[in-house]
Design a protein around this motif. Sequence first.
Motif: not given
Length: 500
Positions: A277-281, A283-291, A372-379
């Motif tokens: 619920s409290n992830l850092k945003k 790369f300009g992604d929304s909170e929902d996208r980061v989650r 780094f699971y909270k930092d960047k997308p998988i690819d």
Amino acid sequence: MPSPAAPAPFGEGGGPARPGPARQVSAARTRPAGSCPGGGGRQRGEARRGEAGVGSASRRAMRRRYGPLLTALCLGAAFPLLWYAAWQGSRGNDLDMYQSQLLELRQRLLYAEKENKQRSHELSSALDEIKHIVAKRMNSTTNHTDDMKWKELNLTRKLPVHLTNMYYYLPHLREYEDVIFPNVIFGQQRTGVSLVMGIPTVKREKQHYLINTLHSLLYELSEEQKNNCVIIIFVAEVDAEYVNSVAESVKTSFPREIQSGVLEVISPPASYYPDLSNLKKTFGDSEDRVRWRTKQNLDYSFLMLYAQPKGTFYLQLEDDIIAKPDYIQSIENFAAKQSQEWMILEFSQLGFIGKLFKSEDLPLIVEFFLMFYKDKPIDWLIDHLLWVKVCNPEKDAIHCEKEKAKLRIRAKPSLFQHVGIYSSLAGKIQNLKDKDFGKNVLHKTHNNPPAKVDTSLRTYQQYTLGKVYKGEDCFWASAPVAGDYISFTFLNPLKVEKKC
């Protein structure tokens, strides 16, 4: 002239008889009537011999009559003595045998007592662990019912050495040591295969693609290929009702594949996911996208860890794709001809679809994801892992790309195409297509038996029923009405069976 004297008769004693009347009377009394004087001795001798003969015959008759009886009596009297003697002779051997058996029984009892003590100790330890879990449950304000069930069923499980670092990246797992083990809804725990395919699936707001994806993957697999692979459907949700509905849908559509072990359906324990619920945003992604992308990283990691010990290679797929009919053979051929060490073989240019890994590399890959699971997308994380392994910071980007290309090898044409329109991220529409996949085939050729085909439907242009039956084209009809039909009349008797 006097007469010559007659010979003197023999008396009873055998001597000469004295003359005189008295003797004659006596002799007369002793002779039977009509007998000759002087013949009585012979008569009496014969009588005695006759009496003796009669007695001897009588004794012989008695011996014949009572001889067998006496023999039987003698043997009957001797038998107990003989049995007693034999028993006394064998008694020593029996005692030795009984002593040996008793000694063996005593050793078994001692071993059983030792085993019983060990089992009692293990049971006591298990009960203590259960008490500890129950106490922790009672002191917690969060509902961990599913976790409790999992822990009670997996008290003896221990983490593999390469997974112990997970607690550094997911510290909330320290309280629930066994939550990295999945809930297996359906599966035969198949291992030792060549290819393991992982498909994560989540709840979507609109359209679902999972069943169509599975049909595409299983459609033309041979029995040999089915026996040498396993497809894991990871329902990445903690809603038990939804998880069970997906599992039942898969089982209904593919009962044989579930029974044989080709398909497995698993889900994560509720306590696997940390607080998102409290992830850092970034790369300009929304909170929902980061989650969404953070949870996706955790989903891929969980699935890879479960799949790792099952086979030689692991193929990452998604739940909204189609595959080319010969995809398994194409993957095997491409992997076999690689002459250099590789880390990833790519069979699609899109995202994380169609990526093949060696199972032995998965622990390292997962650990990097979890860092780094909270930092960047998988690819992106995959690309960074390759950079860390082979790129030299003192050289330029061109050199780096060349080095990464040695570990990340692209196969063409692509074997998988993305077909989903509605993303698992709510509200996201994606029309991603792999240009290297080629055109989607509108029909698939069948080896059909000889038959006469007929239909009442109005055929459009040249797309006839006969052509599609022969595998030459597709069938296209228009304006169907109630009562229309399609008929196949086989020219030879056929055995028809239902496959699913």
